[in-house]
Design a protein around this motif. Sequence first.
Motif, PDB file in Angstrom:
ATOM      1  N   UNK A   1       1.040  -1.153  -0.210  1.00  0.00           N
ATOM      2  CA  UNK A   1       0.020   0.010  -0.246  1.00  0.00           C
ATOM      3  C   UNK A   1       0.920   0.880   0.159  1.00  0.00           C
ATOM      4  N   UNK A   2       1.693   1.241   0.695  1.00  0.00           N
ATOM      5  CA  UNK A   2       3.040   2.095   0.534  1.00  0.00           C
ATOM      6  C   UNK A   2       3.775   2.515  -0.297  1.00  0.00           C
ATOM      7  N   UNK A   3       4.757   1.657  -1.291  1.00  0.00           N
ATOM      8  CA  UNK A   3       4.884   1.390  -2.376  1.00  0.00           C
ATOM      9  C   UNK A   3       4.182   1.759  -3.475  1.00  0.00           C
ATOM     10  N   UNK A   4       2.906   1.455  -3.324  1.00  0.00           N
ATOM     11  CA  UNK A   4       1.410   2.473  -4.684  1.00  0.00           C
ATOM     12  C   UNK A   4       1.319   3.795  -3.949  1.00  0.00           C
ATOM     13  N   UNK A   5       1.624   4.092  -3.160  1.00  0.00           N
ATOM     14  CA  UNK A   5       0.916   5.415  -2.161  1.00  0.00           C
ATOM     15  C   UNK A   5       1.972   5.919  -3.105  1.00  0.00           C
ATOM     16  N   UNK A   6       3.630   5.943  -3.065  1.00  0.00           N
ATOM     17  CA  UNK A   6       4.783   6.438  -3.786  1.00  0.00           C
ATOM     18  C   UNK A   6       4.673   6.260  -4.902  1.00  0.00           C
ATOM     19  N   UNK A   7       4.795   5.053  -5.493  1.00  0.00           N
ATOM     20  CA  UNK A   7       4.534   5.244  -7.350  1.00  0.00           C
ATOM     21  C   UNK A   7       3.758   6.563  -7.819  1.00  0.00           C
ATOM     22  N   UNK A   8       2.054   6.393  -6.926  1.00  0.00           N
ATOM     23  CA  UNK A   8       1.205   7.318  -7.637  1.00  0.00           C
ATOM     24  C   UNK A   8       1.821   9.113  -7.157  1.00  0.00           C
ATOM     25  N   UNK A   9       1.842   9.284  -6.285  1.00  0.00           N
ATOM     26  CA  UNK A   9       3.116  10.441  -6.069  1.00  0.00           C
ATOM     27  C   UNK A   9       4.223  10.645  -7.482  1.00  0.00           C
TER      28      UNK A   9
END
Length: 211
Positions: A166-174
């Motif tokens: 989830x954190x990685x996906x948020x980072x990818x989106x950013x």
Amino acid sequence: MSKIMTVLEKFRVVEKTDNEKTETVKIKESKMTEQVKAQKNDTKYQNSENNAKSTKPPMREENKPVVEKAAFEKNKNIEEIYSSYELGNGNVNTIFMLGNFINALPENLPYAVRKASVMNIVNASNTNINVLMSDGEKRLKVLNQFASDYSNSVTNVILKHKEEIKKLKQMIDYYEDEIAAKQTMLEEQNNIIKYETQRINNIIGFFKKEE
């Protein structure tokens, strides 16, 4: 009844009587006792050798979990599970001894006959059936405890991995938003430079043009 006699004779737990037509199953107490005692002595000898080779761990409280509640890296087989709780997996003085006695009898016999025959074999082997049943109940408790610990441990790892994803996906989106913004900036800046370059070239070109 002749079938049960044949099977019991095969496993050497009963012997033929002079009258083959009789339906009384004669338990071979002496031979069965010798076999069980021999197995028990072998087990004691193996245990003594193992104790001589390695230092015995400190005694644990009976109800205290023995299995380390660390993350499991792979599945464990039954022998490894029992070993974690300091339980053996042999056929002597365990619930599995009863299983062997039961399997020695034909399945088509009435339940009452099979049960009575097993009890006769147990009595002939000088074994306490309560001890064997207690061993089975202890193993069920151990397996349930291990299953609970295993499930909790692996589930926690799965939840942690999902949280990381989830954190990685948020980072990818950013970063994807950042990339899109930078690409827009780059395009706009290039357009600004291109416009200004063209404007200057037009002025210079005005004076270089031949009449």
